[in-house]
Design a protein around this motif. Structure first.
Motif, mmCIF file in Angstrom:
data_model
loop_
_atom_site.group_PDB
_atom_site.id
_atom_site.type_symbol
_atom_site.label_atom_id
_atom_site.label_comp_id
_atom_site.label_asym_id
_atom_site.label_seq_id
_atom_site.Cartn_x
_atom_site.Cartn_y
_atom_site.Cartn_z
ATOM 1 N N MET A 103 0.846 -1.195 0.000
ATOM 2 C CA MET A 103 0.000 0.000 0.000
ATOM 3 C C MET A 103 0.884 1.248 0.000
ATOM 4 O O MET A 103 1.675 1.466 0.918
ATOM 5 C CB MET A 103 -0.898 -0.023 1.247
ATOM 6 N N LEU A 104 0.756 2.058 -1.054
ATOM 7 C CA LEU A 104 1.517 3.299 -1.146
ATOM 8 C C LEU A 104 0.645 4.464 -0.693
ATOM 9 O O LEU A 104 -0.465 4.644 -1.184
ATOM 10 C CB LEU A 104 1.996 3.552 -2.579
ATOM 11 N N VAL A 105 1.178 5.274 0.235
ATOM 12 C CA VAL A 105 0.436 6.416 0.757
ATOM 13 C C VAL A 105 1.326 7.659 0.664
ATOM 14 O O VAL A 105 2.539 7.567 0.506
ATOM 15 C CB VAL A 105 0.004 6.180 2.222
ATOM 16 N N GLY A 106 0.692 8.823 0.772
ATOM 17 C CA GLY A 106 1.469 10.062 0.711
ATOM 18 C C GLY A 106 0.628 11.224 0.241
ATOM 19 O O GLY A 106 -0.530 11.059 -0.168
ATOM 20 N N LEU A 107 1.206 12.411 0.281
ATOM 21 C CA LEU A 107 0.504 13.605 -0.157
ATOM 22 C C LEU A 107 0.411 13.661 -1.681
ATOM 23 O O LEU A 107 1.178 13.011 -2.390
ATOM 24 C CB LEU A 107 1.220 14.857 0.348
ATOM 25 N N GLN A 108 -0.521 14.440 -2.166
ATOM 26 C CA GLN A 108 -0.677 14.625 -3.606
ATOM 27 C C GLN A 108 0.577 15.276 -4.185
ATOM 28 O O GLN A 108 1.110 16.232 -3.631
ATOM 29 C CB GLN A 108 -1.895 15.517 -3.868
ATOM 30 N N SER A 110 3.497 13.781 -4.529
ATOM 31 C CA SER A 110 4.738 13.229 -3.974
ATOM 32 C C SER A 110 5.389 12.212 -4.911
ATOM 33 O O SER A 110 6.558 11.869 -4.747
ATOM 34 C CB SER A 110 4.471 12.574 -2.612
ATOM 35 N N GLY A 111 4.611 11.716 -5.884
ATOM 36 C CA GLY A 111 5.173 10.743 -6.816
ATOM 37 C C GLY A 111 4.714 9.315 -6.578
ATOM 38 O O GLY A 111 5.392 8.363 -6.969
ATOM 39 N N LEU A 216 5.239 4.926 2.794
ATOM 40 C CA LEU A 216 5.010 6.350 2.582
ATOM 41 C C LEU A 216 5.899 6.828 1.445
ATOM 42 O O LEU A 216 7.112 6.603 1.451
ATOM 43 C CB LEU A 216 5.341 7.147 3.849
ATOM 44 N N VAL A 217 5.309 7.476 0.453
ATOM 45 C CA VAL A 217 6.066 8.087 -0.643
ATOM 46 C C VAL A 217 6.136 9.582 -0.338
ATOM 47 O O VAL A 217 5.112 10.259 -0.283
ATOM 48 C CB VAL A 217 5.391 7.840 -2.004
ATOM 49 N N ALA A 218 7.353 10.082 -0.117
ATOM 50 C CA ALA A 218 7.535 11.484 0.266
ATOM 51 C C ALA A 218 8.456 12.194 -0.721
ATOM 52 O O ALA A 218 9.396 11.605 -1.249
ATOM 53 C CB ALA A 218 8.116 11.574 1.680
ATOM 54 N N ASP A 219 8.158 13.452 -0.962
ATOM 55 C CA ASP A 219 8.942 14.283 -1.871
ATOM 56 C C ASP A 219 10.244 14.703 -1.192
ATOM 57 O O ASP A 219 10.237 15.455 -0.223
ATOM 58 C CB ASP A 219 8.114 15.519 -2.246
ATOM 59 N N SER A 241 7.935 1.643 5.855
ATOM 60 C CA SER A 241 9.146 2.234 5.282
ATOM 61 C C SER A 241 8.766 3.479 4.495
ATOM 62 O O SER A 241 7.588 3.793 4.319
ATOM 63 C CB SER A 241 9.885 1.239 4.383
ATOM 64 N N VAL A 242 9.794 4.173 4.010
ATOM 65 C CA VAL A 242 9.598 5.407 3.256
ATOM 66 C C VAL A 242 10.361 5.326 1.937
ATOM 67 O O VAL A 242 11.480 4.808 1.888
ATOM 68 C CB VAL A 242 10.097 6.634 4.055
ATOM 69 N N VAL A 243 9.727 5.844 0.866
ATOM 70 C CA VAL A 243 10.414 6.036 -0.405
ATOM 71 C C VAL A 243 10.534 7.540 -0.612
ATOM 72 O O VAL A 243 9.528 8.244 -0.611
ATOM 73 C CB VAL A 243 9.634 5.416 -1.587
ATOM 74 N N LEU A 244 11.762 8.031 -0.761
ATOM 75 C CA LEU A 244 11.978 9.444 -1.052
ATOM 76 C C LEU A 244 12.110 9.621 -2.558
ATOM 77 O O LEU A 244 12.947 8.976 -3.193
ATOM 78 C CB LEU A 244 13.245 9.962 -0.368
ATOM 79 N N THR A 245 11.282 10.489 -3.134
ATOM 80 C CA THR A 245 11.304 10.707 -4.580
ATOM 81 C C THR A 245 12.036 12.006 -4.921
ATOM 82 O O THR A 245 12.363 12.811 -4.044
ATOM 83 C CB THR A 245 9.873 10.789 -5.130
ATOM 84 N N LYS A 246 12.276 12.197 -6.217
ATOM 85 C CA LYS A 246 12.879 13.426 -6.758
ATOM 86 C C LYS A 246 14.257 13.722 -6.161
ATOM 87 O O LYS A 246 14.657 14.882 -6.043
ATOM 88 C CB LYS A 246 11.935 14.623 -6.529
#
Length: 431
Positions: A103-108, A110-111, A216-219, A241-246
């Motif tokens: 399940m991927l979650v995060g703000l709009q 964020s990727g 959590l997918v975070a920018d 866990s967290v995935v940091l994008t960009k």
């Protein structure tokens, strides 16, 4: 991705290595400089403060102060503490009985959607059979985007007629039970900021499908704000866990260094581009090494093996070590480009900070090609022939300045020396 922080730390360590012995005053001054570099990289204030406290305590020990190489000792302490800060060991994804839900979650923004496809593509290459599911019913365009990207990546997409996120997930679960899909990746809805309706929706989905992994997918460009977002999701929903994008953009790296310490949750991946393969596993020891300017050969080799065949690698090695020419220079850059952004690749090479003159952007490569193609075969094989008049002719033919020709030749010379000096097994190629 950590260029500014790496540059600042290298300056500090270079200064430390210049001392034959270290005094307590010098250690404390260096600690303050490291703290300043961390804060400028957007590392959380408390995280930076605690980190420096631990480094300073160890650096003031008798072993360091009486060492013949105190600068190296301090760098070793910083590296070890940075690995601890980042989580010591890699956070591997957990999988339950098939079908296992991620399940991927995060703000709009964020990727999440791009990350969902990247993960699906990665898992498919590792032998799993993923199914992508869009759960953002308030933004139908988001589901269509996921469908389109899934098609491009040749990953299965679940088309649902249900109208609520929970119903879509339940329907996807039933479908996966009767198909060969062992992993279901949920691209959930985001908002511009965290609110109760969004959290309520996510909690309902989580309760319905019991995901083995909530990510959590975070920018990464949000810096310290990314840490605050991680705290909120961790406390209100629970994340694994967290995935940091960009992280290929202007991200200063502070979020990567702060999240685990601030939330207790580690990073699993970082996004470093728009392509499906532009996602890297997060290994604490590798990233600590990269931050300190010591390269990341293991990740480099993994990228190389995924992008370049063994035959191509052997041919390139032979050409680079048996009479290096300007054509070989272009061939080597072409091979490395297959592995992703040239700057990202070269950052993984030990000593890259000393090779900043190498061309690492597409325009520089285009100029290099034009310049070399304006040379005769004899000139390409023997650059020593390139006197002033030949360089002016080449510049005119390539539509560049003579200075550009001179710069390229210096770059080639730096590259040639770097290849020659690095022992086999530590060259920036997949050998």
């Amino acid at each position: 991705m950590f260029e500014n922080l790496t540059g600042a730390l290298e300056t500090i360590f270079r200064k430390l290595r210049g001392y034959g012995r270290l005094s307590e005053k010098q250690v404390k001054e260096s600690a303050r400089e490291i703290r300043r570099a961390l804060l400028e990289a957007d590392v959380n204030y408390k995280v930076a403060k605690d980190f420096i406290k631990r480094v300073e305590e160890k650096a003031l020990g008798e072993t360091v102060l009486k060492s013949l190489t105190p600068g190296e000792q301090v760098m070793k302490i910083v590296y070890e503490e940075m690995v601890n800060l980042l989580g010591k060991k890699r956070k591997e994804l957990k999988f339950g009985p098939a079908p296992s839900f991620i399940m991927l979650v995060g703000l709009q923004g964020s990727g999440k959607t791009t990350t969902a496809v990247k993960l699906a593509d990665r898992l498919k290459k590792k032998g799993r059979n993923p199914l992508l599911v869009g759960c953002d019913v308030k933004r139908p365009a988001a589901i269509e985007q996921l469908k389109s990207m899934a098609k491009s990546a040749k990953v299965d997409f679940f088309q649902s007629q249900e109208e609520t996120p929970v119903a879509i997930c339940t329907s996807a679960h039933k479908f996966a039970l009767t198909s060969s899909h062992d992993t279901v990746i949920l691209d959930t809805a985001g908002r511009l900021h965290i609110d109760e309706p969004m959290m309520g929706e996510l909690k309902d989905i989580k309760k319905a499908v019991s995901p083995s992994e909530t990510i959590l997918v975070a920018d990464g460009m949000m810096g310290a704000d990314a840490v605050n977002v991680a705290k909120e999701f961790s406390s209100k929903l629970g994340i694994d866990s967290v995935v940091l994008t960009k992280m290929d953009g202007d991200a200063r790296g502070g979020a990567a260094l702060s999240i685990r310490s601030a939330t207790g949750v580690g990073l699993s991946f970082v996004g470093v581009g728009e392509r499906f393969q532009d996602i890297e596993e997060f290994h604490p020891e590798r990233f600590a090494s990269r931050i300190l300017g010591a390269g990341d050969l293991e990740s480099l080799l993994e990228k190389a093996h995924a992008a370049i065949s063994e035959e191509e690698a052997k041919e390139l090695e032979k050409r680079l070590t048996e009479g290096f020419t300007l054509d070989d220079f272009l061939a080597s850059l072409s091979q490395i480009k297959k592995m992703g952004s040239l700057e990202q690749i070269l950052e993984m090479v030990p000593g890259f900070s000393h090779m900043k003159t190498l061309p690492v952007d597409e325009k520089a490569i285009g100029r290099a090609e034009a310049i070399i193609n304006s040379m005769t075969k004899e000139e390409r094989n023997s650059p020593k022939l390139l006197n002033g008049s030949r360089r002016r002719r080449i510049a005119m033919g390539a539509g560049v300045r003579v200075e550009d020709v001179n710069t390229l030749l210096k770059q080639v010379d730096a590259f040639r020396k770097m290849v020659k000096e690095l022992p086999k097994g530590k060259r920036p190629f997949p050998f």
